[in-house]
Write an enzyme that holds these catalytic residues in place. Structure first.
Site, PDB file in Angstrom:
ATOM      1  CG  MET A   1      -8.409  -2.279   3.691  1.00  0.00           C
ATOM      2  SD  MET A   1      -7.809  -1.638   5.273  1.00  0.00           S
ATOM      3  CE  MET A   1      -7.892   0.124   4.958  1.00  0.00           C
TER       4      MET A   1
ATOM      5  CE1 TYR B   1      -7.645   3.849  10.211  1.00  0.00           C
ATOM      6  CE2 TYR B   1      -9.316   5.358   9.376  1.00  0.00           C
ATOM      7  CZ  TYR B   1      -8.076   4.764   9.261  1.00  0.00           C
ATOM      8  OH  TYR B   1      -7.255   5.096   8.211  1.00  0.00           O
TER       9      TYR B   1
ATOM     10  CB  THR C   1      -5.081   0.799  -0.588  1.00  0.00           C
ATOM     11  OG1 THR C   1      -6.322   0.792   0.133  1.00  0.00           O
ATOM     12  CG2 THR C   1      -4.381   2.136  -0.380  1.00  0.00           C
TER      13      THR C   1
ATOM     14  CG  ASN D   1       1.859   3.785   5.964  1.00  0.00           C
ATOM     15  OD1 ASN D   1       0.918   4.444   5.549  1.00  0.00           O
ATOM     16  ND2 ASN D   1       2.005   2.492   5.666  1.00  0.00           N
TER      17      ASN D   1
ATOM     18  CG  ASP E   1       3.340  -4.922  17.529  1.00  0.00           C
ATOM     19  OD1 ASP E   1       2.856  -3.792  17.290  1.00  0.00           O
ATOM     20  OD2 ASP E   1       2.753  -5.766  18.244  1.00  0.00           O
ATOM     21  CB  VAL E   2       4.657   0.573  15.435  1.00  0.00           C
ATOM     22  CG1 VAL E   2       5.413   0.440  14.127  1.00  0.00           C
ATOM     23  CG2 VAL E   2       3.149   0.496  15.211  1.00  0.00           C
TER      24      VAL E   2
ATOM     25  CG  ASP F   1       4.272  -4.431   7.471  1.00  0.00           C
ATOM     26  OD1 ASP F   1       3.807  -3.489   6.806  1.00  0.00           O
ATOM     27  OD2 ASP F   1       3.555  -5.330   7.959  1.00  0.00           O
TER      28      ASP F   1
ATOM     29  NE  ARG G   1     -14.156   5.519   7.948  1.00  0.00           N
ATOM     30  CZ  ARG G   1     -15.016   4.910   7.147  1.00  0.00           C
ATOM     31  NH1 ARG G   1     -16.280   4.739   7.542  1.00  0.00           N
ATOM     32  NH2 ARG G   1     -14.643   4.448   5.974  1.00  0.00           N
TER      33      ARG G   1
ATOM     34  N   GLY H   1       0.787  -1.221   0.000  1.00  0.00           N
ATOM     35  CA  GLY H   1       0.000   0.000   0.000  1.00  0.00           C
ATOM     36  C   GLY H   1       0.820   1.272   0.000  1.00  0.00           C
TER      37      GLY H   1
END
Length: 249
Positions: free
Chosen positions: A178, A141, A176, A78, A51-52, A32, A138, A12
């Site tokens: 997704m 999110y 994208t 991102n 894993d951020v 990632d 959302r 993406g």
């Protein structure tokens, strides 16, 4: 050679951004939670699982980047996840996970990377149009992305003294994988009706803006949230009717 870290770089917008940095002659670390590719330019790329939301994972990844390239000049936060559910169906576990990745993750990354930016640098957080205007489904999110927009301004204020600029890009609908999977033809038509440019954005178009904000050409830009959305955030209702009227003139 300047070095950038891009999180969520396996696909993406993240992968498109990593490729843009490579095309401009930068070294790139692709972080990632899944495997990212080094196929484009193995000598100037480093793919790491990270894993951020996990401080230990971030610390190890940033140390590996520093050891490999010796410097970090840009960070693109991102990595993100989305759970689209009504408020009353969103569990506390889901809420916590979305905020952990989308908001706490960039905080952890910024803390880890800033000490490496001894010659100054730039950070770009990928928020969302959902952080600027509310929508159904959302609650987690959109809230996480709204928080990230303010975190961007906070980081810009606090890191300016170190010569570090911090901005955010808020993508609108982007074509994208997704979006192709979850946006029905009806939803896509609704977006087209509401976007002045009457189309979805491209991953490469987002990458261009992200790279600009990390480059010296944006040397006096910090603390900004830039909507890259074909005009979606800045307009109201009526586009469909106006278009029809124009066609009938």
């Amino acid at each position: 050679m300047k070095t950038a870290i891009v999180t969520g770089a396996a696909r993406g917008i993240g992968l498109a951004t990593a490729r843009k940095f490579l095309a401009e002659g930068w070294a790139v670390a692709l972080l990632d939670i899944e495997d990212a590719t080094q196929a484009d330019c193995p000598k100037t790329t480093l793919a790491l699982r990270c894993d951020v939301s996990d401080p230990a994972s971030v610390e190890a990844a940033v140390a590996a980047v520093g050891q490999r390239f010796g410097r970090i000049d840009a960070l693109v936060n991102n990595a993100g996840i989305a759970i689209f559910k009504p408020l009353l169906e969103t569990s506390l576990e889901e809420w916590n996970r979305v905020l952990a990745v989308n908001l706490t993750g960039p905080f952890i990354m910024a803390q880890a990377v800033a000490p490496w930016m001894t010659q100054g640098g730039a950070m770009v957080n990928i928020t969302s149009i959902s952080g600027l205007r509310a929508s159904t489904l959302r609650v987690a999110y959109g809230t996480s992305k709204a928080g990230l927009a303010h975190l961007t301004k906070q980081l810009a204020a606090e890191l300016a003294g170190l010569g570090i600029r911090v901005n955010a890009v808020a993508p609108g609908p982007v074509n994208t994988a997704m979006a192709q999977a979850v946006h029905t033809p009806e939803i896509r038509a609704d977006y087209h009706d509401a976007i002045p440019l009457n189309r979805y954005g491209l991953e490469s178009e987002l990458a261009e803006v992200i790279f600009f904000l990390c480059s010296d050409k944006a040397s006096y830009v910090t603390g900004q949230v830039m909507a890259v959305d074909g005009g979606f955030e800045g307009t109201g209702i009526g586009l469909t009717t106006l278009r029809a009227a124009r066609r009938n003139l």
